[in-house]
Design a protein around this motif. Structure first.
Motif, PDB file in Angstrom:
ATOM      1  N   MET A 236       0.803  -1.215   0.000  1.00  0.00           N
ATOM      2  CA  MET A 236       0.000   0.000   0.000  1.00  0.00           C
ATOM      3  C   MET A 236       0.842   1.274   0.000  1.00  0.00           C
ATOM      4  N   GLN A 237       1.951   1.281   0.750  1.00  0.00           N
ATOM      5  CA  GLN A 237       2.727   2.508   0.883  1.00  0.00           C
ATOM      6  C   GLN A 237       4.212   2.337   0.577  1.00  0.00           C
ATOM      7  N   GLY A 238       4.673   1.090   0.481  1.00  0.00           N
ATOM      8  CA  GLY A 238       6.076   0.877   0.142  1.00  0.00           C
ATOM      9  C   GLY A 238       6.418   1.364  -1.245  1.00  0.00           C
ATOM     10  N   ASP A 239       5.401   1.484  -2.110  1.00  0.00           N
ATOM     11  CA  ASP A 239       5.673   1.968  -3.459  1.00  0.00           C
ATOM     12  C   ASP A 239       6.173   3.405  -3.461  1.00  0.00           C
ATOM     13  N   THR A 240       5.755   4.191  -2.465  1.00  0.00           N
ATOM     14  CA  THR A 240       6.299   5.548  -2.353  1.00  0.00           C
ATOM     15  C   THR A 240       7.792   5.508  -2.052  1.00  0.00           C
ATOM     16  N   LEU A 241       8.207   4.555  -1.200  1.00  0.00           N
ATOM     17  CA  LEU A 241       9.632   4.398  -0.905  1.00  0.00           C
ATOM     18  C   LEU A 241      10.385   3.919  -2.145  1.00  0.00           C
ATOM     19  N   ALA A 242       9.744   3.041  -2.932  1.00  0.00           N
ATOM     20  CA  ALA A 242      10.371   2.601  -4.181  1.00  0.00           C
ATOM     21  C   ALA A 242      10.509   3.769  -5.146  1.00  0.00           C
ATOM     22  N   ALA A 243       9.490   4.622  -5.207  1.00  0.00           N
ATOM     23  CA  ALA A 243       9.564   5.803  -6.071  1.00  0.00           C
ATOM     24  C   ALA A 243      10.674   6.737  -5.620  1.00  0.00           C
ATOM     25  N   ALA A 244      10.854   6.877  -4.306  1.00  0.00           N
ATOM     26  CA  ALA A 244      11.926   7.732  -3.791  1.00  0.00           C
ATOM     27  C   ALA A 244      13.292   7.176  -4.154  1.00  0.00           C
ATOM     28  N   ASN A 245      13.390   5.856  -4.303  1.00  0.00           N
ATOM     29  CA  ASN A 245      14.660   5.244  -4.664  1.00  0.00           C
ATOM     30  C   ASN A 245      15.036   5.507  -6.121  1.00  0.00           C
ATOM     31  N   VAL A 246      14.024   5.593  -6.997  1.00  0.00           N
ATOM     32  CA  VAL A 246      14.308   5.698  -8.432  1.00  0.00           C
ATOM     33  C   VAL A 246      14.152   7.112  -8.981  1.00  0.00           C
ATOM     34  N   THR A 247      13.544   7.996  -8.211  1.00  0.00           N
ATOM     35  CA  THR A 247      13.373   9.372  -8.672  1.00  0.00           C
ATOM     36  C   THR A 247      13.427  10.291  -7.453  1.00  0.00           C
ATOM     37  N   SER A 248      13.157  11.563  -7.619  1.00  0.00           N
ATOM     38  CA  SER A 248      13.255  12.492  -6.491  1.00  0.00           C
ATOM     39  C   SER A 248      12.375  13.706  -6.720  1.00  0.00           C
ATOM     40  N   GLY A 249      12.324  14.550  -5.710  1.00  0.00           N
ATOM     41  CA  GLY A 249      11.641  15.827  -5.815  1.00  0.00           C
ATOM     42  C   GLY A 249      10.173  15.729  -6.144  1.00  0.00           C
ATOM     43  N   LEU A 250       9.770  16.452  -7.182  1.00  0.00           N
ATOM     44  CA  LEU A 250       8.362  16.559  -7.543  1.00  0.00           C
ATOM     45  C   LEU A 250       7.760  15.207  -7.934  1.00  0.00           C
ATOM     46  N   ASN A 251       8.538  14.334  -8.587  1.00  0.00           N
ATOM     47  CA  ASN A 251       7.998  13.044  -9.003  1.00  0.00           C
ATOM     48  C   ASN A 251       7.561  12.193  -7.821  1.00  0.00           C
ATOM     49  N   VAL A 252       8.337  12.235  -6.742  1.00  0.00           N
ATOM     50  CA  VAL A 252       7.947  11.502  -5.531  1.00  0.00           C
ATOM     51  C   VAL A 252       6.657  12.070  -4.966  1.00  0.00           C
ATOM     52  N   ALA A 253       6.556  13.394  -4.925  1.00  0.00           N
ATOM     53  CA  ALA A 253       5.351  14.039  -4.412  1.00  0.00           C
ATOM     54  C   ALA A 253       4.138  13.706  -5.274  1.00  0.00           C
ATOM     55  N   VAL A 254       4.315  13.721  -6.595  1.00  0.00           N
ATOM     56  CA  VAL A 254       3.208  13.411  -7.508  1.00  0.00           C
ATOM     57  C   VAL A 254       2.764  11.967  -7.335  1.00  0.00           C
ATOM     58  N   TYR A 255       3.725  11.053  -7.242  1.00  0.00           N
ATOM     59  CA  TYR A 255       3.367   9.639  -7.092  1.00  0.00           C
ATOM     60  C   TYR A 255       2.622   9.401  -5.780  1.00  0.00           C
ATOM     61  N   ASN A 256       3.122   9.975  -4.701  1.00  0.00           N
ATOM     62  CA  ASN A 256       2.459   9.772  -3.416  1.00  0.00           C
ATOM     63  C   ASN A 256       1.055  10.351  -3.413  1.00  0.00           C
ATOM     64  N   ALA A 257       0.867  11.493  -4.064  1.00  0.00           N
ATOM     65  CA  ALA A 257      -0.471  12.077  -4.149  1.00  0.00           C
ATOM     66  C   ALA A 257      -1.429  11.139  -4.882  1.00  0.00           C
ATOM     67  N   ALA A 258      -0.964  10.559  -6.004  1.00  0.00           N
ATOM     68  CA  ALA A 258      -1.794   9.612  -6.748  1.00  0.00           C
ATOM     69  C   ALA A 258      -2.097   8.374  -5.921  1.00  0.00           C
TER      70      ALA A 258
END
Length: 435
Positions: A236-258
Motif C-alpha cells: 500500500m505505501q512501500g511503493d512511495t519508498l520505491a519511487a523515492a529510490n528511483v526518482t526524487s523531488g516533484l515526481n515523488v510528491a506526484v506519485y504519493n499524491a496519486a
C-alpha cells in the motif's frame, strides 16, 4: 469505522494542505516520512494488534472476561517491550536507509524524531486494537485512529499561519500527537482490565493459565500476522519508498499524491475490514457458519460498490482531478492514479478473505502469500521504476495489490469453503439454524 474514516480523511486532507503550503522538496520528504513510519511501525508491533483480537475474543468465549483481562495485560506488556527494543534499532537502521536508499539526506538530522514516531504509533495502534477486542469500538476508533490525525492536522494548520512548515516541524507534530493519543489509550485500556485479574494472576483453569503465561504461544500467532501486515503496508505505501529510490523531488510528491488518492477508493472496504474482525472471530469460535457467510457477502457488497463507482468517476478526468486537489504541478499524475486504482478495486471486490483466514487460524497461509507477493512487488517496483519512472512503479504496485487479493480469496474458498467475493448473500435456511 468512524475512527478509520476520520484518520484516513484527516491524513489525506493534511497532505492536500501541505502540498500547497510547503516547498516541493520539503513536501517530498514529508510524504517519505509518513510512508516510512507506516511501514516500520508494523514491524515494531510484532503483529500483536491483529493477534490480540483473535486471542482475546477466543479467551472471552472459552474462559470468561477474567481470562481475557489477564491476557490483555500480558499482550500490552509485550507490546511495550517490543517498542522499547525497537527504538535503538531504528536509530541504527534509519540513517543509512534515508540517505543511501531513499536519497533523502535532509531526513538524517531528524532520525531520532522519526524513530520516535515509529515506535509510538506502533504502541498506539496495539492498545487501540486491544480496546476493540474488548468491544470498546468507540474508544478504539477515537484513540487509535482519529485522535492522532485530528491533533496532527490542527497542529499543522495553526503553525502554518505563523511559519513556513518544514519536514522537521511536521515530524515533531506527528510525534507529539501520537504520544498524547497513546497515553490516553493506555489509561482507557487499564481501566477496562484492572478488575479482571492481575497481570500474572492465576486462573481457575490450568490450561488457561498455561496459555496466558506462554510467550511462545503468543508469538506463534502474532509473528505471522506481523509479516502479513508488513507485506500489506509494503504493497500500500512501500511503493512511495520505491519511487523515492528511483526518482526524487516533484515526481515523488506526484506519485504519493496519486497513491493516496487511489487508496481513498477503498475507504468503505477499509473501514469494514477494520470493524468486523471481532465479529468474524466470534462467529468462527461459535461455529455460526450461515451467519458468517451472510456477513461476508453483505460486507463485500458494501465495500465493493462505492469503490467501483469511485473508480469510474476517476476515469473521466484523472489529470484534472489531481490538479484540482493538489495543484498544477500534479496534473501529470493522472495516468499513475488510474493504474494504481486497479489494485484497490480488486481488493474491495474480493471482500474480507484476509480477515476470515486470520480469524480462522490460517495466519501462516496469509503470511506466505503476503510475503512472497510483497517482496516480488517491491523488487519489481524498483526495477520497473528505473526503466519507466513512476508509471512503472504504479503498474507493478497495482498488479501486486490485485494479485494478493485474488490469491487470498481463492485460498479462502478452497480451504474454508467460503466465497468472500461481492455477491448476493445466501438465503437463511431456517429460522433457528446457525450452521
Amino acid at each position: 469505522m468512524l475512527g478509520q474514516l476520520t484518520r484516513l480523511f484527516g491524513t489525506f486532507g493534511l497532505l492536500l494542505f501541505l502540498s500547497r503550503s510547503m516547498d516541493t522538496l520539503q513536501y517530498a520528504g514529508t510524504v517519505v516520512v509518513f510512508s516510512l513510519v507506516s511501514v516500520a511501525a508494523l514491524i515494531t508491533r510484532f503483529g500483536v494488534p491483529t493477534a490480540a483480537i483473535r486471542l482475546i475474543v477466543q479467551h472471552r468465549e472459552l474462559n470468561g472476561a477474567e481470562s481475557a483481562g489477564r491476557l490483555t495485560r500480558r499482550l500490552g506488556a509485550f507490546a511495550v517491550t517490543s517498542c522499547a527494543v525497537s527504538y535503538p534499532i531504528c536509530l541504527l537502521v534509519l540513517p543509512p536507509l534515508t540517505t543511501s536508499f531513499l536519497h533523502q539526506p535532509a531526513l538524517r538530522p531528524i532520525v531520532p524524531l522519526v524513530a520516535g514516531c515509529i515506535v509510538v504509533e506502533g504502541l498506539q495502534i496495539t492498545l487501540a486494537e486491544m480496546c476493540r477486542a474488548h468491544h470498546r469500538q468507540a474508544a478504539a476508533a477515537l484513540l487509535g485512529y482519529a485522535a492522532r490525525a485530528v491533533l496532527l492536522t490542527l497542529s499543522c494548520l495553526v503553525a502554518a499561519a505563523f511559519v513556513k512548515l518544514t519536514v522537521a516541524d511536521v515530524t515533531v507534530f506527528y510525534l507529539v500527537s501520537s504520544v498524547l493519543a497513546t497515553s490516553t489509550a493506555a489509561m482507557v485500556l487499564w481501566r477496562l482490565t484492572r478488575g479482571q485479574g492481575m497481570f500474572r494472576g492465576t486462573s481457575k483453569s490450568r490450561g488457561d493459565g498455561a496459555a496466558l503465561l506462554s510467550l511462545r504461544a503468543v508469538l506463534a500467532v502474532s509473528l505471522p500476522f506481523m509479516i502479513n501486515d508488513v507485506a500489506i503496508i509494503v504493497l500500500m505505501q512501500g511503493d512511495t519508498l520505491a519511487a523515492a529510490n528511483v526518482t526524487s523531488g516533484l515526481n515523488v510528491a506526484v506519485y504519493n499524491a496519486a497513491a493516496r488518492l487511489s487508496n481513498l477508493l477503498t475507504l468503505p472496504y477499509f473501514a469494514i475490514s477494520v470493524a468486523l474482525p471481532p465479529t468474524i472471530g466470534g462467529f468462527v469460535a461459535a461455529r455460526r457458519k450461515n451467519d458468517l457467510e451472510r456477513l461476508l457477502k453483505i460486507s463485500a457488497i458494501a465495500g465493493a460498490v462505492p469503490t467501483i463507482a469511485g473508480f469510474f468517476a476517476l476515469l473521466v478526468a484523472p489529470g484534472a482531478i489531481m490538479e484540482l486537489l493538489f495543484g498544477a504541478g500534479f496534473r501529470g499524475g493522472g495516468t499513475a492514479l488510474i493504474l494504481l486504482s486497479v489494485g484497490p478495486v480488486l481488493n474491495a471486490s474480493t471482500g474480507l478473505a484476509p480477515q476470515l483466514l486470520g480469524m480462522s487460524g490460517r495466519q501462516l497461509a496469509l503470511m506466505y502469500m503476503s510475503a512472497v507477493i510483497a517482496v516480488g512487488a517491491f523488487a519489481g517496483e524498483i526495477a520497473a521504476g528505473r526503466s519507466f519512472g513512476i508509471l512503472g512503479v504504479a503498474v507493478v504496485s497495482g498488479v501486486g495489490t490485485g494479485a494478493l487479493s485474488l490469491a487470498q480469496a481463492v485460498y479462502a474458498k478452497r480451504v474454508l469453503g467460503f466465497s468472500t467475493w461481492a455477491s448476493l448473500p445466501p438465503r437463511r435456511r431456517g429460522r433457528h439454524h446457525s450452521g
